[in-house]
Structure formats: structure tokens, C-alpha cells
Design a protein around this motif. Structure first.
Motif, mmCIF file in Angstrom:
data_model
loop_
_atom_site.group_PDB
_atom_site.id
_atom_site.type_symbol
_atom_site.label_atom_id
_atom_site.label_comp_id
_atom_site.label_asym_id
_atom_site.label_seq_id
_atom_site.Cartn_x
_atom_site.Cartn_y
_atom_site.Cartn_z
ATOM 1 N N MET A 182 -40.077 -7.161 -6.624
ATOM 2 C CA MET A 182 -39.996 -5.700 -6.761
ATOM 3 C C MET A 182 -39.122 -5.353 -7.964
ATOM 4 O O MET A 182 -38.030 -5.908 -8.103
ATOM 5 C CB MET A 182 -39.391 -5.111 -5.473
ATOM 6 C CG MET A 182 -39.663 -3.632 -5.294
ATOM 7 S SD MET A 182 -39.098 -3.020 -3.680
ATOM 8 C CE MET A 182 -40.548 -3.211 -2.655
ATOM 9 N N ASP A 183 -39.604 -4.476 -8.857
ATOM 10 C CA ASP A 183 -38.780 -4.115 -10.020
ATOM 11 C C ASP A 183 -38.077 -2.770 -9.782
ATOM 12 O O ASP A 183 -38.285 -2.119 -8.759
ATOM 13 C CB ASP A 183 -39.634 -4.078 -11.295
ATOM 14 C CG ASP A 183 -40.772 -3.063 -11.202
ATOM 15 O OD1 ASP A 183 -40.607 -2.069 -10.451
ATOM 16 O OD2 ASP A 183 -41.815 -3.260 -11.856
ATOM 17 N N CYS A 184 -37.272 -2.373 -10.773
ATOM 18 C CA CYS A 184 -36.455 -1.168 -10.606
ATOM 19 C C CYS A 184 -37.320 0.053 -10.281
ATOM 20 O O CYS A 184 -36.942 0.902 -9.479
ATOM 21 C CB CYS A 184 -35.636 -0.891 -11.866
ATOM 22 S SG CYS A 184 -34.333 -2.103 -12.142
ATOM 23 N N ALA A 217 -39.202 2.513 5.641
ATOM 24 C CA ALA A 217 -39.927 1.479 4.884
ATOM 25 C C ALA A 217 -40.443 0.432 5.861
ATOM 26 O O ALA A 217 -39.833 0.190 6.901
ATOM 27 C CB ALA A 217 -38.995 0.837 3.864
ATOM 28 N N GLU A 218 -41.575 -0.187 5.539
ATOM 29 C CA GLU A 218 -42.075 -1.284 6.385
ATOM 30 C C GLU A 218 -41.144 -2.486 6.193
ATOM 31 O O GLU A 218 -40.491 -2.616 5.154
ATOM 32 C CB GLU A 218 -43.506 -1.673 5.986
ATOM 33 C CG GLU A 218 -44.484 -0.508 5.906
ATOM 34 C CD GLU A 218 -44.697 0.233 7.238
ATOM 35 O OE1 GLU A 218 -44.625 -0.423 8.296
ATOM 36 O OE2 GLU A 218 -44.924 1.454 7.208
ATOM 37 N N ALA A 219 -41.131 -3.351 7.191
ATOM 38 C CA ALA A 219 -40.156 -4.446 7.186
ATOM 39 C C ALA A 219 -40.252 -5.315 5.927
ATOM 40 O O ALA A 219 -39.227 -5.665 5.328
ATOM 41 C CB ALA A 219 -40.332 -5.296 8.434
ATOM 42 N N ASP A 220 -41.469 -5.654 5.506
ATOM 43 C CA ASP A 220 -41.594 -6.560 4.349
ATOM 44 C C ASP A 220 -41.152 -5.873 3.059
ATOM 45 O O ASP A 220 -40.488 -6.466 2.220
ATOM 46 C CB ASP A 220 -43.029 -7.085 4.242
ATOM 47 C CG ASP A 220 -44.047 -5.963 4.164
ATOM 48 O OD1 ASP A 220 -43.809 -4.890 4.774
ATOM 49 O OD2 ASP A 220 -45.086 -6.135 3.488
ATOM 50 N N GLU A 221 -41.507 -4.574 2.936
ATOM 51 C CA GLU A 221 -41.043 -3.811 1.765
ATOM 52 C C GLU A 221 -39.515 -3.758 1.748
ATOM 53 O O GLU A 221 -38.888 -3.925 0.705
ATOM 54 C CB GLU A 221 -41.509 -2.356 1.854
ATOM 55 C CG GLU A 221 -42.990 -2.115 1.715
ATOM 56 C CD GLU A 221 -43.306 -0.619 1.909
ATOM 57 O OE1 GLU A 221 -44.153 -0.124 1.167
ATOM 58 O OE2 GLU A 221 -42.685 0.033 2.788
ATOM 59 N N GLU A 234 -33.579 -7.466 -1.500
ATOM 60 C CA GLU A 234 -33.416 -8.597 -2.402
ATOM 61 C C GLU A 234 -33.093 -8.111 -3.829
ATOM 62 O O GLU A 234 -32.193 -8.615 -4.489
ATOM 63 C CB GLU A 234 -34.716 -9.401 -2.396
ATOM 64 C CG GLU A 234 -34.573 -10.837 -2.832
ATOM 65 C CD GLU A 234 -35.927 -11.542 -2.703
ATOM 66 O OE1 GLU A 234 -36.353 -12.152 -3.679
ATOM 67 O OE2 GLU A 234 -36.557 -11.412 -1.620
ATOM 68 N N HIS A 235 -33.844 -7.107 -4.273
ATOM 69 C CA HIS A 235 -33.621 -6.569 -5.619
ATOM 70 C C HIS A 235 -32.252 -5.892 -5.733
ATOM 71 O O HIS A 235 -31.504 -6.133 -6.677
ATOM 72 C CB HIS A 235 -34.725 -5.571 -5.975
ATOM 73 C CG HIS A 235 -34.525 -4.904 -7.316
ATOM 74 N ND1 HIS A 235 -35.145 -5.338 -8.457
ATOM 75 C CD2 HIS A 235 -33.728 -3.857 -7.676
ATOM 76 C CE1 HIS A 235 -34.754 -4.576 -9.474
ATOM 77 N NE2 HIS A 235 -33.896 -3.665 -9.024
ATOM 78 N N ARG A 294 -27.589 -0.840 -10.799
ATOM 79 C CA ARG A 294 -28.128 0.504 -10.974
ATOM 80 C C ARG A 294 -28.882 0.948 -9.705
ATOM 81 O O ARG A 294 -28.655 2.039 -9.182
ATOM 82 C CB ARG A 294 -29.070 0.529 -12.183
ATOM 83 C CG ARG A 294 -29.270 1.908 -12.784
ATOM 84 C CD ARG A 294 -29.872 1.793 -14.177
ATOM 85 N NE ARG A 294 -31.180 1.111 -14.115
ATOM 86 C CZ ARG A 294 -32.344 1.765 -14.190
ATOM 87 N NH1 ARG A 294 -32.364 3.064 -14.324
ATOM 88 N NH2 ARG A 294 -33.468 1.107 -14.140
ATOM 89 N N CYS A 295 -29.754 0.108 -9.208
ATOM 90 C CA CYS A 295 -30.510 0.463 -8.004
ATOM 91 C C CYS A 295 -29.586 0.537 -6.789
ATOM 92 O O CYS A 295 -29.797 1.345 -5.889
ATOM 93 C CB CYS A 295 -31.623 -0.557 -7.749
ATOM 94 S SG CYS A 295 -32.957 -0.415 -8.945
ATOM 95 N N TRP A 296 -28.569 -0.330 -6.804
ATOM 96 C CA TRP A 296 -27.625 -0.311 -5.678
ATOM 97 C C TRP A 296 -26.951 1.051 -5.596
ATOM 98 O O TRP A 296 -26.800 1.621 -4.519
ATOM 99 C CB TRP A 296 -26.586 -1.420 -5.855
ATOM 100 C CG TRP A 296 -25.606 -1.456 -4.746
ATOM 101 C CD1 TRP A 296 -25.755 -2.058 -3.533
ATOM 102 C CD2 TRP A 296 -24.306 -0.841 -4.729
ATOM 103 N NE1 TRP A 296 -24.641 -1.859 -2.758
ATOM 104 C CE2 TRP A 296 -23.734 -1.111 -3.468
ATOM 105 C CE3 TRP A 296 -23.576 -0.094 -5.652
ATOM 106 C CZ2 TRP A 296 -22.467 -0.681 -3.109
ATOM 107 C CZ3 TRP A 296 -22.305 0.359 -5.294
ATOM 108 C CH2 TRP A 296 -21.769 0.064 -4.040
#
Ligand SMILES: [Zn+2]
Lengths: 201, 256
Positions: B1-3, B18-22, B28-29, B35-37
Motif C-alpha cells: 500500500m502506498d501513501c 476498513a476490512e481486516a486485510d486492508e 504496515e505502511h 507522514r501517513c502516521w
């Protein structure tokens, strides 16, 4: 003799300082945290679970764990109140899922929800002044959202549904649900930005 | 998954939608992307704020009482509280072995009940169970000594007559263990501990050390390590790193 002094001292302390004292098993700090947020935790659990007994059980579990394992809150990862609310909401949603319960308000319209969970009371007796002010801001922002955006946000947050489940429930395309969530949350974030900058939530 | 994908999913994730896998891929990202954090943090604050929109209800007073009662209950596991209990069971006067045996049995059962109780809880309480387990182990050792047919005891007296401190040392040669129970001990200063020594003609062997809570101190020890038969047992107040005993605070000689 000076009990009332120390009580009011604790009321003055910030959440993080109370948590610091909780690490030292300071019972007064724990009581102060409960008195500050007990109603909020209970009300949140009640909103999700819609059962007073279950809501009490979950609230008890949350606070007892906070007392026994205060280290489960990591200050570096965010504000205490955000964490406490998230833990409560997630634990309550887990409970629904594990019971396979179907909530009546999953399909309720915002109007129906409004009747059942009236937004808006400025003088909430159960809230301290600062929280009450934040609550007013949040309610006003939610009320200003288009009903279909508010609905998906509340189904997700209080109903514990995933985007896919919301799409199934409302019989709306998944893409529509995703867009509504993003647009609604964008507006909420903007409306709450001043509150969040002051780091009160 | 990217930013960018994370940005699309942030709000749903923060709402728990969100679904569990997403969700797993997002986490992980975010673990590696500051920045995403920080965007996620913001989204989570906004999501948590939604809880404030609900109609507030006062939590029933009974809930507050239940919760505060729970904190009392949990506290009974604390070592100082256990020591207080031990003190309340402290045997006095004659018939000391019998009384102590009964007392420590009661104590052990009490502890076992606590531990079982805790294990039943869904909460993660490993640390506390461990503490209790350690103490429970000591109590089991103590019981083994007291229940041995060849249990013997000797009373340790204070070498300084201004203190009311005293101790009983009980041991069983067949069990190969001994236990020392002390009472009315003076509090220690920072860095100090009570050390137990076996004394022979030429040597002193350290048997272990303990701290005191509310005047109570206790040590169970393995006698298998002793290279020679001791003439006396003593307790001294030492700095933790002391290798040789100073002045004995409590002392008893064995009948040879
Ligand atoms: Zn990123």
C-alpha cells in the motif's frame, strides 16, 4: 482534614499527569480519571451496545484494566482521551460482533437516531465544562453534514460495520459508501481542527 | 500500500470500517511512514471526537463502586498486603510449629484462590500471577518443611536488646530446606537488605537476602548447598553487595 484540598488538586491535574500517577498505583488519580471520563466511557459503550448492563460491564472492564495495566496506554502514540474513547468503542464493537447481535439502529436514518439519541444538550449534567464544549462543537459539525454522510459515519463508528457491510446494509455501491465516509470525515476534521490543535481531544 | 492508497483509506480505518486485510496493509505502511502516521493520528482524533456527539448518560453510582472495589481486590496481590496478611497469621507463643503450619496452609489456599481467580479473568495479568506464583512457591516450600517429620526449629534473638525483633528458623534435613520468618524488623535504608548467614568455625555462608515490609521478613533456602554443618545462623543488615557479614543483628546457635 485536607482531603478536599487534595481532591480538588487532582481535579486540576491534566490527563497525562494523572496517568503518570496511575503508574504509581495512586488511587486518587484513578478516581479522578473515573470521575472525569466514567460517564463518557459508559455513554459511548451504551450507544454502541444499547444495553445498560453490557455497557456497565464493558466500562468496568476498561477501567479495571486501566488500573491494572496503565502501561497499555502509551503516551507517545497520542492523547489519552483519544485512546480511552477508541479502546471503549473498539471493545464495545468487539462485544457486538462476538455476540452476533443485530443492532436496531444499524438501519436507522439520522432522523430516527436523532430521536433516540438527541444531540444537543448544552448543559449535559454528566459532563465537565471542557468536555461539554467539545461535545457541542462535535454535535454541531455532525448536524451540518449531509444526512447520508452522517449516516455512514455513525453506522461505522457506533454500529461497528465495515464499509462493505454498510454498502450491503444500505444497498448502496461500495464506492459511494467510501466517498461519503471520506467527504464526511474531511468536513469533520476541518470543523474540529481548532479543537485538535489545542490538543483537547 | 502506498501513501496515496493509505490516504484513501485513513478515515475508514479510523472509524473502524476498513476490512481486516486492508487494515493490516495500512498498519504496515504507517509503521514506517511518518507522514501517513501523523495523518492517521489526526483522523483517529476526529473519529474519537464522534463519541462526544452521543447523548451523555450518567454512569450509575453502582458502577463506580464496582470499579473501585475491583481495584481493592486487585491490590490484595501486592506484596506488602500479603506480608500484612502473613503478619496477621504470625504465630505467637507455644505450639509455634502447629500454628505456623495451619497459618501457612490458610495462606497458601488463599493465594491459590487468588491465582485461580486471576487466571479466570480475560485480562492479561501475567506479571501479577507471576508475583503471586513466586510467593506461593515460597509458601509451598515452607509447608513442605513444616510438614516434614523431622522438622526442627530454633529461635533467633536480637543481639541488640533495645529491639523487639525476633525470628524463627525452621528446617528439615530430609526435605533439604529451611525457612526463616522474622518479625518486628526495623525498616532498612536505601540500598540495604537483610542477609542471612550460616556460620561455621571459620566461614560464613550467605544463604540469601530479603527486604522487609511492615516489619515482616521471610526467606526459604535450599540447604543442599551448604558445604559443612553450621554452628549458628545469623541475620545482618548489609549493603546489597556485601560479601562478608558485619555485626549480626539476629543470632541463634544450633545444638550440636
Ligand atoms: Zn505514507
Amino acid at each position: 482534614m485536607n482531603v478536599s484540598y487534595s481532591d480538588s488538586d487532582y481535579k486540576q491535574l491534566g490527563d497525562e499527569e494523572l496517568m503518570r500517577r496511575l503508574f504509581q498505583k495512586d488511587k486518587h488519580a484513578f478516581e479522578a480519571i473515573f470521575d472525569r471520563y466514567g460517564d463518557l466511557v459508559y455513554s459511548t459503550a451504551l450507544r454502541v451496545l444499547r444495553d445498560a448492563h453490557l455497557a456497565q460491564d464493558i466500562s468496568q472492564e476498561i477501567f479495571v484494566r486501566l488500573w491494572r495495566k496503565p502501561e497499555s496506554y502509551v503516551a507517545e502514540r497520542g492523547r489519552f482521551l483519544t485512546w480511552l474513547i477508541s479502546v471503549t468503542r473498539n471493545r464495545a464493537v468487539d462485544e457486538i460482533r462476538s455476540r452476533g447481535r443485530r443492532l436496531r439502529h444499524e438501519t436507522a436514518s439520522p432522523e430516527e437516531q436523532e430521536r433516540e439519541f438527541p444531540a444537543g444538550e448544552a448543559n449535559d449534567p454528566a459532563l465537565n465544562a471542557q468536555l461539554a464544549e467539545q461535545a457541542r462543537t462535535v454535535r454541531a459539525s455532525l448536524t451540518e453534514l449531509p444526512p447520508e454522510q452522517r449516516q455512514v459515519i455513525e453506522l461505522a463508528y457506533f454500529g461497528g460495520l465495515t464499509q462493505q457491510e454498510i454498502s450491503d446494509r444500505l444497498d448502496q455501491p461500495l464506492g459511494t459508501v467510501k466517498t461519503r465516509i471520506r467527504l464526511g470525515m474531511q468536513k469533520l476534521r476541518a470543523a474540529l481542527a481548532p479543537e485538535m490543535r489545542s490538543e483537547r481531544i | 500500500m502506498d501513501c496515496e492508497q493509505v490516504g484513501q483509506l485513513l478515515d475508514a480505518y479510523a472509524l473502524g470500517a476498513a476490512e481486516a486485510d486492508e487494515a493490516a496493509r495500512l498498519e504496515e505502511h504507517v509503521a514506517d511512514c511518518v507522514r501517513c502516521w501523523s495523518s492517521l493520528n489526526e483522523a483517529q482524533q476526529a473519529a474519537a471526537a464522534i463519541a462526544l456527539s452521543t447523548a451523555f448518560q450518567r454512569a450509575p453510582a453502582s458502577l463506580r463502586n464496582r470499579i473501585l472495589a475491583e481495584t481493592e481486590r486487585g491490590e490484595r496481590l501486592g506484596v506488602p498486603k500479603l506480608m500484612q496478611l502473613l503478619r496477621s497469621l504470625w504465630p505467637v507463643g507455644a505450639g509455634i510449629v502447629t500454628t505456623a503450619a495451619v497459618a501457612s496452609l490458610t495462606f497458601a489456599f488463599f493465594l491459590q484462590a487468588e491465582v485461580n481467580d486471576l487466571r479466570d479473568e480475560n485480562d492479561q495479568l501475567e506479571a501479577q500471577v507471576e508475583d503471586a506464583g513466586e510467593i506461593l512457591n515460597e509458601q509451598r516450600q515452607l509447608m513442605a518443611i513444616l510438614a516434614a517429620p523431622d522438622v526442627q526449629q530454633v529461635r533467633l534473638d536480637a543481639t541488640d536488646h533495645t529491639t523487639s525483633a525476633g525470628a524463627v528458623y525452621q528446617w528439615s534435613s530430609s526435605a533439604g530446606t529451611g525457612a526463616l520468618l522474622c518479625n518486628n524488623l526495623p525498616a532498612l535504608q536505601e540500598g540495604q537488605e537483610y542477609k542471612v548467614w550460616f556460620l561455621t568455625q571459620d566461614h560464613s555462608y550467605e544463604a540469601g537476602s530479603f527486604q522487609t515490609w511492615d516489619g515482616i521478613g521471610q526467606l526459604t533456602m535450599d540447604l543442599g548447598d551448604l558445604p559443612e554443618l553450621p554452628l549458628a545462623i545469623g541475620v545482618s543488615i548489609e549493603h546489597a553487595d556485601a560479601r562478608e557479614p558485619g555485626q549480626m543483628f539476629l543470632l541463634a546457635e544450633f545444638e550440636q
